[in-house]
Write a protein that holds these residues in place. Structure first.
Motif, PDB file in Angstrom:
ATOM      1  N   SER A  81     112.478   9.312  16.486  1.00 44.58           N
ATOM      2  CA  SER A  81     111.197  10.027  16.798  1.00 44.58           C
ATOM      3  C   SER A  81     110.527   9.610  15.378  1.00 44.58           C
ATOM      4  CB  SER A  81     111.288  11.384  16.912  1.00 44.58           C
ATOM      5  OG  SER A  81     111.808  12.104  15.833  1.00 44.58           O
ATOM      6  N   MET A  82     111.175   9.601  14.338  1.00 38.31           N
ATOM      7  CA  MET A  82     110.271   9.169  12.896  1.00 38.31           C
ATOM      8  C   MET A  82     110.175   7.547  13.071  1.00 38.31           C
ATOM      9  SD  MET A  82     110.074  12.017  11.083  1.00 38.31           S
ATOM     10  CE  MET A  82     109.994  11.870   9.136  1.00 38.31           C
ATOM     11  N   LEU A  83     110.793   7.006  13.341  1.00 38.68           N
ATOM     12  CA  LEU A  83     110.668   5.365  13.769  1.00 38.68           C
ATOM     13  C   LEU A  83     109.721   5.035  14.624  1.00 38.68           C
ATOM     14  CD1 LEU A  83     114.643   4.200  13.542  1.00 38.68           C
ATOM     15  CD2 LEU A  83     112.664   3.899  11.789  1.00 38.68           C
ATOM     16  N   GLU A  84     109.512   5.783  15.646  1.00 34.61           N
ATOM     17  CA  GLU A  84     108.379   5.662  16.433  1.00 34.61           C
ATOM     18  C   GLU A  84     107.046   5.668  15.912  1.00 34.61           C
ATOM     19  OE1 GLU A  84     108.730   8.365  19.847  1.00 34.61           O
ATOM     20  OE2 GLU A  84     110.611   7.455  20.481  1.00 34.61           O
ATOM     21  N   GLN A  85     106.906   6.583  15.002  1.00 38.95           N
ATOM     22  CA  GLN A  85     105.687   7.110  14.225  1.00 38.95           C
ATOM     23  C   GLN A  85     105.648   5.598  13.460  1.00 38.95           C
ATOM     24  OE1 GLN A  85     103.393   9.319  14.404  1.00 38.95           O
ATOM     25  NE2 GLN A  85     104.601  10.168  16.090  1.00 38.95           N
ATOM     26  N   ALA A  86     106.557   5.227  12.568  1.00 43.28           N
ATOM     27  CA  ALA A  86     106.452   3.944  11.726  1.00 43.28           C
ATOM     28  C   ALA A  86     106.151   2.796  12.467  1.00 43.28           C
ATOM     29  CB  ALA A  86     107.776   3.696  11.205  1.00 43.28           C
ATOM     30  N   ARG A  87     106.786   2.508  13.872  1.00 40.54           N
ATOM     31  CA  ARG A  87     106.091   1.348  14.442  1.00 40.54           C
ATOM     32  C   ARG A  87     104.946   1.465  14.813  1.00 40.54           C
ATOM     33  NH1 ARG A  87     111.778   2.655  16.964  1.00 40.54           N
ATOM     34  NH2 ARG A  87     113.301   1.348  16.149  1.00 40.54           N
ATOM     35  N   ALA A  88     104.225   2.726  15.394  1.00 38.64           N
ATOM     36  CA  ALA A  88     103.109   2.860  15.633  1.00 38.64           C
ATOM     37  C   ALA A  88     102.054   2.482  14.681  1.00 38.64           C
ATOM     38  CB  ALA A  88     102.766   4.042  16.326  1.00 38.64           C
ATOM     39  N   GLU A  89     102.498   2.830  13.383  1.00 35.43           N
ATOM     40  CA  GLU A  89     101.773   2.502  12.041  1.00 35.43           C
ATOM     41  C   GLU A  89     101.686   0.916  11.749  1.00 35.43           C
ATOM     42  OE1 GLU A  89      99.451   3.252   8.865  1.00 35.43           O
ATOM     43  OE2 GLU A  89      99.665   4.412  10.552  1.00 35.43           O
ATOM     44  N   ALA A  90     102.921   0.472  11.755  1.00 33.71           N
ATOM     45  CA  ALA A  90     103.137  -1.001  11.524  1.00 33.71           C
ATOM     46  C   ALA A  90     104.117  -1.665  12.314  1.00 33.71           C
ATOM     47  CB  ALA A  90     103.672  -1.109   9.967  1.00 33.71           C
ATOM     48  N   PRO A  91     103.443  -1.837  13.588  1.00 30.01           N
ATOM     49  CA  PRO A  91     104.344  -2.587  14.601  1.00 30.01           C
ATOM     50  C   PRO A  91     105.146  -3.947  14.179  1.00 30.01           C
ATOM     51  CG  PRO A  91     102.219  -2.960  15.510  1.00 30.01           C
ATOM     52  CD  PRO A  91     102.173  -2.021  14.051  1.00 30.01           C
TER      53      PRO A  91
END
Length: 206
Positions: A81-91
């Motif tokens: 779930s934390m990585l989902e935020q990271a991917r959304a911020e910098a795909p």
């Protein structure tokens, strides 16, 4: 099985903790706060385009800033779930899911960064294995940088403190010595009573 980190995050922030965590730092930045202390510290140690592993990258705040500065960055975290935020911020950045006690990316890095209280939030009994895996990902001549709270005032929820001596011994078992220690990400002198430490680990010269 719920990890120590996930349990504490849900208890202290709620089920939507990953989004809340990312929003907290966005709000701090919007107020003019400097949220890039870890990245600035790394930049003072080695120049881009060095390879950096952000181990326990969370929502990607530090890795994104390092990439902006020109570093070749990989972020790894156990929490999807934390990585989902990271991917959304910098795909466009390289985000990987992995447990620090068992992960193997098949590559090495000039610097391995372990920030954000990742060390004390490791699962009980996994410190030795995590230090081994972190060291396994370090290139010859590289450095591991660990920053985390040492007391309840600097740790989330009921996370128990992890003694510096235990971390030093765990890295030392794999030939990595504590070569420098600071009290903050801005390089202030270390004082045990201040409750925070940033330690550099490098290959032993003994």
């Amino acid at each position: 099985m719920t990890s120590r980190w996930e349990r504490i995050a849900r208890e202290t922030v709620g089920d939507d903790y990953a989004r809340a965590y990312a929003e907290r730092f966005r709000a701090m930045a919007a107020r003019g706060a400097d949220i890039h202390g870890e990245a600035t510290f790394v930049a003072g140690l080695l120049a881009p385009p060095a390879r950096v592993l952000d181990a326990g990258c969370g929502t990607g705040r530090v890795a994104v800033r390092l990439a902006e500065l020109g570093y070749d960055v990989v972020g790894v975290d156990v929490d999807e779930s934390m990585l989902e935020q990271a991917r959304a911020e910098a795909p466009g950045l390289d985000w990987r899911q992995g447990d620090l006690a068992t992960f193997d990316l098949g590559e090495t890095f000039d610097l391995v960064l372990v920030a954000g209280n990742t060390i004390p939030l490791l699962e009980p009994g996994t410190l030795h294995d995590a230090c081994k895996r972190l060291g396994h990902h370090l290139s010859p001549g590289g450095v591991i940088v660990c920053g985390y709270g040492l007391d309840a005032a600097h740790l989330p929820g009921d996370c128990p403190p992890t003694a510096l001596d235990d971390v030093d011994a765990a890295f030392g078992a794999f030939g990595l010595d504590a070569v420098a220690r600071y009290g903050t990400w801005t390089g202030d002198a270390f004082e045990p009573t201040d409750g925070y430490a940033v330690t550099l680990y490098a290959e032993s010269t003994r």
